[in-house]
Design a protein around this motif. Structure first.
Motif, PDB file in Angstrom:
ATOM      1  N   THR A 168       0.815  -1.218   0.000  1.00 13.56           N
ATOM      2  CA  THR A 168       0.000   0.000   0.000  1.00 13.56           C
ATOM      3  C   THR A 168       0.851   1.271   0.000  1.00 13.56           C
ATOM      4  OG1 THR A 168      -0.170   0.137   2.424  1.00 13.56           O
ATOM      5  CG2 THR A 168      -1.798  -1.239   1.266  1.00 13.56           C
ATOM      6  N   VAL A 169       2.182   1.133   0.167  1.00 12.64           N
ATOM      7  CA  VAL A 169       3.072   2.303   0.140  1.00 12.64           C
ATOM      8  C   VAL A 169       4.112   2.132  -0.956  1.00 12.64           C
ATOM      9  CG1 VAL A 169       2.770   2.889   2.580  1.00 12.64           C
ATOM     10  CG2 VAL A 169       4.555   1.272   1.918  1.00 12.64           C
ATOM     11  N   ASP A 170       4.688   3.238  -1.377  1.00 15.55           N
ATOM     12  CA  ASP A 170       5.694   3.188  -2.446  1.00 15.55           C
ATOM     13  C   ASP A 170       7.004   2.594  -1.974  1.00 15.55           C
ATOM     14  OD1 ASP A 170       4.179   4.474  -4.603  1.00 15.55           O
ATOM     15  OD2 ASP A 170       4.250   6.242  -3.320  1.00 15.55           O
ATOM     16  N   ARG A 171       7.358   2.850  -0.712  1.00 21.32           N
ATOM     17  CA  ARG A 171       8.606   2.295  -0.194  1.00 21.32           C
ATOM     18  C   ARG A 171       8.483   2.031   1.300  1.00 21.32           C
ATOM     19  NH1 ARG A 171       9.247   7.592  -1.535  1.00 21.32           N
ATOM     20  NH2 ARG A 171       9.636   6.908  -3.666  1.00 21.32           N
ATOM     21  N   LEU A 172       9.090   0.925   1.706  1.00 21.92           N
ATOM     22  CA  LEU A 172       9.099   0.519   3.107  1.00 21.92           C
ATOM     23  C   LEU A 172      10.556   0.470   3.546  1.00 21.92           C
ATOM     24  CD1 LEU A 172       7.107  -0.543   5.354  1.00 21.92           C
ATOM     25  CD2 LEU A 172       7.766  -2.845   4.640  1.00 21.92           C
ATOM     26  N   VAL A 173      10.900   1.260   4.559  1.00 17.40           N
ATOM     27  CA  VAL A 173      12.284   1.359   5.027  1.00 17.40           C
ATOM     28  C   VAL A 173      12.364   0.866   6.461  1.00 17.40           C
ATOM     29  CG1 VAL A 173      14.244   2.879   5.423  1.00 17.40           C
ATOM     30  CG2 VAL A 173      12.662   3.361   3.541  1.00 17.40           C
ATOM     31  N   VAL A 174      13.157  -0.171   6.670  1.00 17.55           N
ATOM     32  CA  VAL A 174      13.364  -0.717   8.012  1.00 17.55           C
ATOM     33  C   VAL A 174      14.597  -0.072   8.629  1.00 17.55           C
ATOM     34  CG1 VAL A 174      13.737  -2.809   9.363  1.00 17.55           C
ATOM     35  CG2 VAL A 174      12.369  -2.914   7.256  1.00 17.55           C
ATOM     36  N   LEU A 175      14.430   0.595   9.747  1.00 15.92           N
ATOM     37  CA  LEU A 175      15.577   1.192  10.436  1.00 15.92           C
ATOM     38  C   LEU A 175      16.350   0.081  11.136  1.00 15.92           C
ATOM     39  CD1 LEU A 175      14.034   4.429  11.968  1.00 15.92           C
ATOM     40  CD2 LEU A 175      15.158   4.121   9.757  1.00 15.92           C
ATOM     41  N   HIS A 176      17.620  -0.083  10.746  1.00 16.75           N
ATOM     42  CA  HIS A 176      18.410  -1.204  11.262  1.00 16.75           C
ATOM     43  C   HIS A 176      19.858  -0.767  11.423  1.00 16.75           C
ATOM     44  CE1 HIS A 176      20.008  -5.273  11.700  1.00 16.75           C
ATOM     45  NE2 HIS A 176      18.760  -5.689  11.855  1.00 16.75           N
ATOM     46  N   GLU A 177      20.430  -1.080  12.571  1.00 20.37           N
ATOM     47  CA  GLU A 177      21.797  -0.610  12.869  1.00 20.37           C
ATOM     48  C   GLU A 177      22.862  -1.208  11.963  1.00 20.37           C
ATOM     49  OE1 GLU A 177      23.452  -2.407  16.618  1.00 20.37           O
ATOM     50  OE2 GLU A 177      21.374  -3.078  16.814  1.00 20.37           O
ATOM     51  N   ASP A 178      22.563  -2.364  11.341  1.00 18.37           N
ATOM     52  CA  ASP A 178      23.549  -3.023  10.479  1.00 18.37           C
ATOM     53  C   ASP A 178      23.349  -2.728   8.997  1.00 18.37           C
ATOM     54  OD1 ASP A 178      24.797  -4.206  12.660  1.00 18.37           O
ATOM     55  OD2 ASP A 178      23.485  -5.951  12.623  1.00 18.37           O
ATOM     56  N   ALA A 179      22.457  -1.796   8.685  1.00 19.67           N
ATOM     57  CA  ALA A 179      22.215  -1.454   7.278  1.00 19.67           C
ATOM     58  C   ALA A 179      23.476  -0.870   6.649  1.00 19.67           C
ATOM     59  CB  ALA A 179      21.066  -0.464   7.167  1.00 19.67           C
ATOM     60  N   GLU A 180      23.653  -1.126   5.366  1.00 14.47           N
ATOM     61  CA  GLU A 180      24.866  -0.687   4.681  1.00 14.47           C
ATOM     62  C   GLU A 180      24.851   0.802   4.345  1.00 14.47           C
ATOM     63  OE1 GLU A 180      25.413  -3.139   1.298  1.00 14.47           O
ATOM     64  OE2 GLU A 180      25.802  -4.976   2.455  1.00 14.47           O
ATOM     65  N   SER A 181      23.670   1.376   4.145  1.00 11.20           N
ATOM     66  CA  SER A 181      23.602   2.788   3.765  1.00 11.20           C
ATOM     67  C   SER A 181      22.679   3.552   4.705  1.00 11.20           C
ATOM     68  CB  SER A 181      23.118   2.934   2.317  1.00 11.20           C
ATOM     69  OG  SER A 181      21.821   2.391   2.160  1.00 11.20           O
ATOM     70  N   SER A 182      22.857   4.854   4.733  1.00 14.92           N
ATOM     71  CA  SER A 182      22.055   5.696   5.620  1.00 14.92           C
ATOM     72  C   SER A 182      20.742   6.095   4.950  1.00 14.92           C
ATOM     73  CB  SER A 182      22.834   6.953   5.998  1.00 14.92           C
ATOM     74  OG  SER A 182      22.954   7.810   4.870  1.00 14.92           O
ATOM     75  N   LEU A 183      19.797   6.485   5.768  1.00 14.38           N
ATOM     76  CA  LEU A 183      18.510   6.959   5.251  1.00 14.38           C
ATOM     77  C   LEU A 183      18.717   8.208   4.392  1.00 14.38           C
ATOM     78  CD1 LEU A 183      15.429   6.704   5.208  1.00 14.38           C
ATOM     79  CD2 LEU A 183      15.357   8.033   7.333  1.00 14.38           C
ATOM     80  N   ALA A 184      19.610   9.081   4.808  1.00 18.25           N
ATOM     81  CA  ALA A 184      19.876  10.302   4.047  1.00 18.25           C
ATOM     82  C   ALA A 184      20.431   9.981   2.667  1.00 18.25           C
ATOM     83  CB  ALA A 184      20.854  11.192   4.807  1.00 18.25           C
ATOM     84  N   ASP A 185      21.353   9.027   2.585  1.00 25.15           N
ATOM     85  CA  ASP A 185      21.928   8.650   1.292  1.00 25.15           C
ATOM     86  C   ASP A 185      20.875   8.032   0.380  1.00 25.15           C
ATOM     87  OD1 ASP A 185      24.413   9.573   1.969  1.00 25.15           O
ATOM     88  OD2 ASP A 185      25.205   7.617   2.570  1.00 25.15           O
ATOM     89  N   GLN A 186      19.998   7.225   0.947  1.00 30.43           N
ATOM     90  CA  GLN A 186      18.963   6.583   0.138  1.00 30.43           C
ATOM     91  C   GLN A 186      17.985   7.598  -0.430  1.00 30.43           C
ATOM     92  OE1 GLN A 186      17.117   3.256   2.143  1.00 30.43           O
ATOM     93  NE2 GLN A 186      19.086   2.371   2.741  1.00 30.43           N
ATOM     94  N   VAL A 187      17.631   8.592   0.362  1.00 33.59           N
ATOM     95  CA  VAL A 187      16.732   9.636  -0.141  1.00 33.59           C
ATOM     96  C   VAL A 187      17.422  10.448  -1.232  1.00 33.59           C
ATOM     97  CG1 VAL A 187      15.467  11.739   0.455  1.00 33.59           C
ATOM     98  CG2 VAL A 187      15.410   9.769   1.996  1.00 33.59           C
ATOM     99  N   SER A 188      18.691  10.714  -1.063  1.00 35.41           N
ATOM    100  CA  SER A 188      19.444  11.445  -2.082  1.00 35.41           C
ATOM    101  C   SER A 188      19.467  10.675  -3.397  1.00 35.41           C
ATOM    102  CB  SER A 188      20.874  11.704  -1.594  1.00 35.41           C
ATOM    103  OG  SER A 188      20.877  12.552  -0.473  1.00 35.41           O
ATOM    104  N   GLU A 189      19.618   9.367  -3.324  1.00 32.18           N
ATOM    105  CA  GLU A 189      19.611   8.538  -4.533  1.00 32.18           C
ATOM    106  C   GLU A 189      18.245   8.567  -5.213  1.00 32.18           C
ATOM    107  OE1 GLU A 189      20.838   4.697  -3.255  1.00 32.18           O
ATOM    108  OE2 GLU A 189      22.908   5.310  -2.810  1.00 32.18           O
ATOM    109  N   LEU A 190      17.187   8.543  -4.420  1.00 29.53           N
ATOM    110  CA  LEU A 190      15.837   8.618  -4.987  1.00 29.53           C
ATOM    111  C   LEU A 190      15.622   9.956  -5.692  1.00 29.53           C
ATOM    112  CD1 LEU A 190      13.757   7.101  -2.032  1.00 29.53           C
ATOM    113  CD2 LEU A 190      14.079   6.070  -4.287  1.00 29.53           C
ATOM    114  N   ARG A 191      16.107  11.013  -5.067  1.00 28.00           N
ATOM    115  CA  ARG A 191      15.961  12.339  -5.683  1.00 28.00           C
ATOM    116  C   ARG A 191      16.726  12.419  -6.994  1.00 28.00           C
ATOM    117  NH1 ARG A 191      13.895  16.629  -3.737  1.00 28.00           N
ATOM    118  NH2 ARG A 191      13.987  15.887  -1.585  1.00 28.00           N
ATOM    119  N   ALA A 192      17.943  11.893  -7.007  1.00 25.59           N
ATOM    120  CA  ALA A 192      18.759  11.925  -8.224  1.00 25.59           C
ATOM    121  C   ALA A 192      18.114  11.127  -9.349  1.00 25.59           C
ATOM    122  CB  ALA A 192      20.152  11.378  -7.925  1.00 25.59           C
ATOM    123  N   ALA A 193      17.382  10.093  -8.983  1.00 23.50           N
ATOM    124  CA  ALA A 193      16.722   9.251  -9.985  1.00 23.50           C
ATOM    125  C   ALA A 193      15.366   9.807 -10.420  1.00 23.50           C
ATOM    126  CB  ALA A 193      16.546   7.835  -9.440  1.00 23.50           C
TER     127      ALA A 193
END
Length: 255
Positions: A168-193
C-alpha cells in the motif's frame, strides 16, 4: 502566536462559511470554555481532522459551548510525500512516546506492529482497546501541535500482515543498525533518480527494545523493503521513528 485548534464534526465544520456562526460544543466545547477558559474576542481554529479548517473570533461563551464568527474556511494542502510510522509495540510506554512525537512532527498514519521481540501484546479485546488509546493520543497531539490533519491509526499487524500491507506504500524502510547505507543517502539517490518528483509514500519501520530479528527482516526484504541506518548511534524505540521523520521532513521538502 498560533491560534488554539479544536475539532468538530466534518459535516458541521465544512458547512461553516465565512460570515456564519459556528457553535463548538460537546467535549471540545467544554474544553474550550471550561478548561482553556477562552473568552469573547479571542480567535480560534476548528478542523474536521481531515484538513478542512475554519478560523474565527469567539462571539459568545456558554456552559460548555463556544460560538465563533467564522472569518476563514478552506482545505489545508496535504503534503506531496506521505509519511507513515510502523511502530513496534514496546514496554514502558516507549511506543506511545514515539507515536505522540511522530504526530507532532507531521506523520500521516501510524501502524502498530506486533514484532517478534515485542514484550507488549495486544490480543483479543486488547487489540482494539490499544488502537483506540493510540487514536486518542494522536488526536490530543494533533490539537496541541495545531494540525488540521489527524493521523490515521491502523489495526495492529503481525509481521506477515505487515509484509502484506507493504504493497500500500511506495517504499518501506526498516531502520536497522547493520544497514549498509544511511537513510539520508537513500533519499538522495531517490531524488537523483527523479523518484521524488511525483507524489509518493514512505513507511518507516521501527523495532522493539530487542531489535528486529533476521527472520523478520528477511520477510520484509522479500516484499521489497530496504534497510537503512540513521547515524552512528543506536536509538531507543521511542526516538528512532521521530528522528527519521525529522530527517525525512527536511529531505523531502515537507519542512
Amino acid at each position: 502566536m498560533t491560534r488554539p485548534l479544536f475539532f468538530g464534526s466534518s459535516e458541521a465544520v465544512r458547512a461553516a462559511a465565512p460570515g456564519a456562526l459556528f457553535v463548538l460544543d460537546g467535549d471540545e466545547g467544554r474544553h474550550a470554555a471550561t478548561v482553556r477558559r477562552l473568552g469573547t474576542g479571542e480567535r480560534i481554529d476548528v478542523s474536521d481532522g481531515s484538513g478542512y479548517r475554519i478560523g474565527g473570533v469567539i462571539s459568545a461563551v456558554g456552559p460548555g459551548t463556544v460560538e465563533v464568527e467564522v472569518e476563514t474556511a478552506g482545505q489545508d494542502p496535504a503534503p506531496q510525500h506521505r509519511l507513515v510510522l510502523v511502530q513496534a509495540l514496546a514496554k514502558g510506554g516507549r511506543d506511545e512516546q514515539a507515536v505522540e512525537s511522530a504526530t507532532e512532527l507531521g506523520v500521516d498514519a501510524v501502524v502498530p506492529w506486533h514484532a517478534e521481540r515485542s514484550i507488549v501484546r495486544w490480543r483479543g479485546d486488547k487489540a482494539e482497546k490499544g488502537r483506540q488509546k493510540w487514536v486518542s493520543l494522536v488526536g490530543a497531539a494533533s490539537k496541541q501541535s495545531r494540525r488540521s490533519f489527524v493521523p490515521e491509526v491502523h489495526a495492529v499487524l503481525d509481521t506477515s500482515g505487515l509484509a502484506a500491507w507493504a504493497s500500500t506504500v511506495d517504499r518501506l524502510v526498516v531502520l536497522h543498525e547493520d544497514a549498509e547505507s544511511s537513510l539520508a543517502d537513500q533519499v538522495s539517490e531517490l531524488r537523483a533518480a527523479g523518484a521524488l518528483d511525483v507524489p509518493s509514500s514512505t513507511a518507516v519501520v521501527v523495532g522493539p527494545e530487542g531489535g528486529i530479528s533476521e527472520a523478520e527482516l528477511g520477510k520484509l526484504r522479500a516484499v521489497g523493503a530496504g534497510a537503512a541506518r540513521l547515524g552512528p548511534h543506536v536509538l531507543r524505540s521511542s526516538s528512532a521513528g521521530p528522528a527519521a521523520l525529522v530527517l525525512l521532513n527536511h529531505l523531502l521538502g515537507r519542512w
